[in-house]
Design an enzyme around this catalytic site. Sequence first.
Site, PDB file in Angstrom:
ATOM      1  CG  ASP A 199      -1.991  -1.059   1.174  1.00 39.44           C
ATOM      2  OD1 ASP A 199      -1.736  -2.125   0.572  1.00 39.44           O
ATOM      3  OD2 ASP A 199      -3.067  -0.836   1.737  1.00 39.44           O
TER       4      ASP A 199
ATOM      5  CE  LYS B 235      -5.429   2.087   2.589  1.00 41.11           C
ATOM      6  NZ  LYS B 235      -4.289   1.383   3.225  1.00 41.11           N
TER       7      LYS B 235
ATOM      8  CE  LYS C 166      -7.102  -1.168   2.533  1.00 39.87           C
ATOM      9  NZ  LYS C 166      -5.739  -1.670   2.842  1.00 39.87           N
TER      10      LYS C 166
END
Length: 325
Positions: A145, A208, A244
């Site tokens: 991430d 995300k 996400k």
Amino acid sequence: ELGWISKVYVNRPAVVRHAEQIKKWKTLKGNWQAAWLLKAVTCIDLTTLSGDDTPSNVQRLCFKAKHPIREDLLKALDMHDKGITVGAVCVYPARVTDAVNALKAAGCNIPVASVAAGFPSGQTPLETKLAEIKLAVKYGAREIDIVISRSLVLTGQWEGLYEEICQCRKACGEAHMKTILATGELGSLANVYKASMIAMMAGSDFIKTSTGKEVENATFPVGIVMMRAIKEYYWQTGNKVGFKPAGGIRTAKEAITWLMLVKEELGVEWLTPELFRLGASSLLGDIEQHFFILIYNSIINFLFFLQIFYHVTGSYALQHELAMA
């Protein structure tokens, strides 16, 4: 393809109105609610990103990742033999080895995700970001991430943002890359859309919303804009990119609402751990409590006001009795 984003316009009032309508969606009941909650569990990135993380609390987190819902509750739902686990375990790079070893010892194949690239601020040199990514992959992380440099968005340096994310993508190697946009710090919904597009063009497997450390994290207006970008990118290229939302998602109702929004905007195909994740650390406890409510439905009305555990055991639940492990 800067032409894709040069004329982007986001109708903010319309997005906000749609987001307000989402909040009014009716909550599912009974078996339907149980099914959606179990789906939510399988899409959770179970996360610990604290300065006081230790090998022992990472091990507990990994145990909870393999057994996210208590066995007696799953048996009551006849789901105890379905292999219900979370989508991934997310930790800092220094704790990746602990997580990999714990999951291996538990005999499960849940992927370990690691934040990297100067998380959460992104205010580190690119060379340092790339080295951190490579180390996390070396330690065994299968998902990375990364976090973007917000300044590149705020100053309109789209080519610079693209090049940075491309280099991060290369550093990830075979690992999946989720690109955190930190939407609460991008200034406008138009910037959110443009950053989403650039991240996907640069090879992101997921986009995300947030690090969870910003003042404003996952919100429905931001989610709508990002999902519209994902849909447009899919129409243009045929490539499916995951989504996400992360930060501030703490209740079972919120989790179901995000799932319903993904179904509405992107379709059923996206309702899998391969294309949808929920970034959360405390969400799982609330989902477990909802399973208590579903199972002991004869006292549902009262249980919304008192802790459900009291009516099952005769005593109020202590924190460790519904804790991470």
